[in-house]
Design a protein around this motif. Structure first.
Motif, PDB file in Angstrom:
ATOM      1  N   LEU A 248       0.812  -1.216   0.000  1.00 25.95           N
ATOM      2  CA  LEU A 248       0.000   0.000   0.000  1.00 25.95           C
ATOM      3  C   LEU A 248       0.846   1.269   0.000  1.00 25.95           C
ATOM      4  CD1 LEU A 248      -2.803  -0.956   2.579  1.00 25.95           C
ATOM      5  CD2 LEU A 248      -2.854  -1.171   0.083  1.00 25.95           C
ATOM      6  N   ALA A 299     -10.747  -9.074  -1.264  1.00 30.97           N
ATOM      7  CA  ALA A 299     -10.695  -7.640  -1.569  1.00 30.97           C
ATOM      8  C   ALA A 299      -9.319  -7.053  -1.257  1.00 30.97           C
ATOM      9  CB  ALA A 299     -11.777  -6.910  -0.776  1.00 30.97           C
ATOM     10  N   VAL A 302      -6.825  -7.797  -4.075  1.00 34.68           N
ATOM     11  CA  VAL A 302      -6.991  -7.169  -5.393  1.00 34.68           C
ATOM     12  C   VAL A 302      -6.856  -5.653  -5.363  1.00 34.68           C
ATOM     13  CG1 VAL A 302      -8.468  -9.047  -6.201  1.00 34.68           C
ATOM     14  CG2 VAL A 302      -9.515  -7.012  -5.199  1.00 34.68           C
ATOM     15  N   THR A 303      -6.741  -5.044  -4.189  1.00 34.59           N
ATOM     16  CA  THR A 303      -6.632  -3.589  -4.133  1.00 34.59           C
ATOM     17  C   THR A 303      -5.241  -3.159  -3.699  1.00 34.59           C
ATOM     18  OG1 THR A 303      -7.635  -1.555  -3.279  1.00 34.59           O
ATOM     19  CG2 THR A 303      -7.384  -3.362  -1.720  1.00 34.59           C
ATOM     20  N   ASP A 304      -4.811  -2.013  -4.199  1.00 32.68           N
ATOM     21  CA  ASP A 304      -3.584  -1.383  -3.718  1.00 32.68           C
ATOM     22  C   ASP A 304      -3.861   0.059  -3.297  1.00 32.68           C
ATOM     23  OD1 ASP A 304      -4.017  -0.188  -6.150  1.00 32.68           O
ATOM     24  OD2 ASP A 304      -2.092  -0.757  -7.040  1.00 32.68           O
ATOM     25  N   ASN A 305      -5.143   0.366  -3.115  1.00 33.30           N
ATOM     26  CA  ASN A 305      -5.565   1.693  -2.683  1.00 33.30           C
ATOM     27  C   ASN A 305      -5.687   1.717  -1.160  1.00 33.30           C
ATOM     28  OD1 ASN A 305      -7.324   3.929  -1.915  1.00 33.30           O
ATOM     29  ND2 ASN A 305      -7.680   4.205  -4.106  1.00 33.30           N
ATOM     30  N   VAL A 308      -9.286   2.302   0.154  1.00 29.90           N
ATOM     31  CA  VAL A 308     -10.149   1.132  -0.013  1.00 29.90           C
ATOM     32  C   VAL A 308      -9.790   0.069   1.016  1.00 29.90           C
ATOM     33  CG1 VAL A 308     -10.803  -0.747  -1.571  1.00 29.90           C
ATOM     34  CG2 VAL A 308     -10.542   1.578  -2.457  1.00 29.90           C
ATOM     35  N   ALA A 309      -8.496  -0.166   1.192  1.00 32.05           N
ATOM     36  CA  ALA A 309      -8.057  -1.163   2.177  1.00 32.05           C
ATOM     37  C   ALA A 309      -8.492  -0.762   3.588  1.00 32.05           C
ATOM     38  CB  ALA A 309      -6.543  -1.322   2.118  1.00 32.05           C
TER      39      ALA A 309
END
Length: 404
Positions: A248, A299, A302-305, A308-309
């Motif tokens: 992140l 989730a 699949v996220t690097d935000n 969002v995390a």
């Protein structure tokens, strides 16, 4: 039912206070303990061995501790255990104040603490059930869960690091004080549990508890769920700091705030628990919790935000308190008082056993196959567990074990 009649009991309030105090002390040690070990050695194996020394007794003595909690007066066990812990930690603080302790001394105290916890934690959990009416157990468990989260994970570690910087011995002396204080608080709780006459060996008591739980299809699958969820979850979160900083791109300060999102969700979970249980019932909450857990790891993979995390972890924190509370409540309502210690010890063994194995394998998998692989594996494992457990979770009935 009136608001007053739904209030939790004065006995529970004392238990709750004791849990808050001891968890704050444990949270202080979460930071101060590793910092102390790191002043003696930088060997990663030696550093991790201190935590393992405290967890090992759960693998060795959890079932024995549960049998003792059903066989002996529970309040006496809790009070005596906290006083022994206070004495051991006071002795360690004195050794630290006098100079640098040896590693074996730290390991010995850690092992002693873990051994005592196998009895006192199980006995205290059963004692709380004896002090709260069945229809209020859910609220009580939710309050205990969020209190442990706030004191052990959020408030305790920063306080422990601050006190350690002031004086190395202070956080350990503080823990001795809170253990003694917890003993005094529990001593004021009215005695509810009357152990039955001793008619069998300790081994026979353990076997009786295991047979009872095995014949209960709903509680058996619940124990398996807890093992899988801890194995999968700790396996993923074992490399949590690397996920936050490398994947992140968080700074140290941002990482601290990121961790706090789970606690914020936990507060929401405790606040809404009673309404959720009343509206949806335990079976729906247990099933939905497994789905949320599987989707969380997916989730996160699949996220690097970071935003969002953070939102995902807020939801996860809420889920952790709700699922933990409803699973404990379902088990407690379905377990006779004379078996609460032994049934609880099985769940403790499943929880700690899954955590230990997950921690051991999570780092290896991430190092060998990639940082995000433990999250994919965790999602798949919990998804499979959801399918296997879906029907059986309806078998958990308050006071009516379902025989297979």
């Amino acid at each position: 039912m009136s608001r007053h009649s739904r209030a939790l009991t004065p006995a529970f309030t004392r238990h709750w206070t004791a849990v808050a105090v001891t968890n704050l002390g444990d949270g202080v040690l979460l930071a101060a303990g590793p910092l102390l070990v790191a002043t003696i050695t930088t060997d990663p194996v030696a550093v991790s061995a201190a935590m393992f020394a405290q967890q090992l007794p759960w693998l060795l003595f959890a079932l024995t501790g549960g049998a003792l909690a059903d066989r002996l007066p529970r309040r006496t066990l809790v009070v005596a255990g906290n006083l022994v812990r206070a004495a051991a930690m006071a002795a360690l603080a004195a050794v630290i104040a006098a100079g640098t302790p040896a590693l074996w001394q730290l390991y010995l105290v850690s092992f002693l603490f873990g051994t005592i916890e196998t009895v006192t934690d199980t006995a205290h959990s059963a004692l709380i059930v004896d002090s709260v009416p069945a229809d209020r157990l859910g609220r009580a468990n939710a309050r205990l869960h969020v209190t442990a989260m706030l004191t052990n994970q959020l408030a305790g570690p920063p306080l422990g690091a601050l006190l350690f910087a002031i004086s190395v011995a202070v956080p350990f002396g503080l823990h001795a004080v809170v253990c003694a204080l917890a003993a005094l608080i529990v001593l004021r709780v009215p005695v509810e549990h009357r152990p039955p006459p001793v008619r069998a060996t300790l081994r026979a008591d353990i076997a009786e508890g295991l047979r009872w739980l095995w014949r209960n299809a709903g509680l058996r699958i619940l124990a398996l769920c807890i093992f899988v969820m801890n194995f999968a979850g700790v396996g993923a979160f074992a490399i949590w700091v690397l996920y936050g900083t490398r994947h992140l791109g968080l700074t140290d300060t941002q990482y601290g705030l990121f961790i706090a999102t789970g606690a914020a969700g936990g507060i929401c979970g405790a606040w809404t628990y009673n309404r959720l249980e009343t509206r949806f019932g335990q079976t729906t909450l247990l099933r939905a919790g497994l789905v949320v857990e599987a989707m969380t790891y997916l989730a996160l993979a699949v996220t690097d935000n970071p935003w969002v995390a953070g939102a995902i972890m807020t939801v996860f924190g809420m889920h952790a308190v709700v699922w933990g509370s409803v699973s404990a409540t379902a088990r407690q309502r379905a377990t006779p008082s004379e078996l609460l210690g032994r049934a609880g010890s099985v769940y403790q063994l499943a929880s700690v056993g899954g955590s230990v194995l997950g921690a051991l394998l999570g780092g290896f998998v991430a190092d060998r196959f990639g940082l995000l692989v433990p999250f994919w594996v965790a999602s798949a494992m919990v998804a499979v567990m959801t399918v296997l457990a879906w029907r059986r979770l309806a078998d958990v009935r308050a006071g009516q074990p379902v025989q297979q």
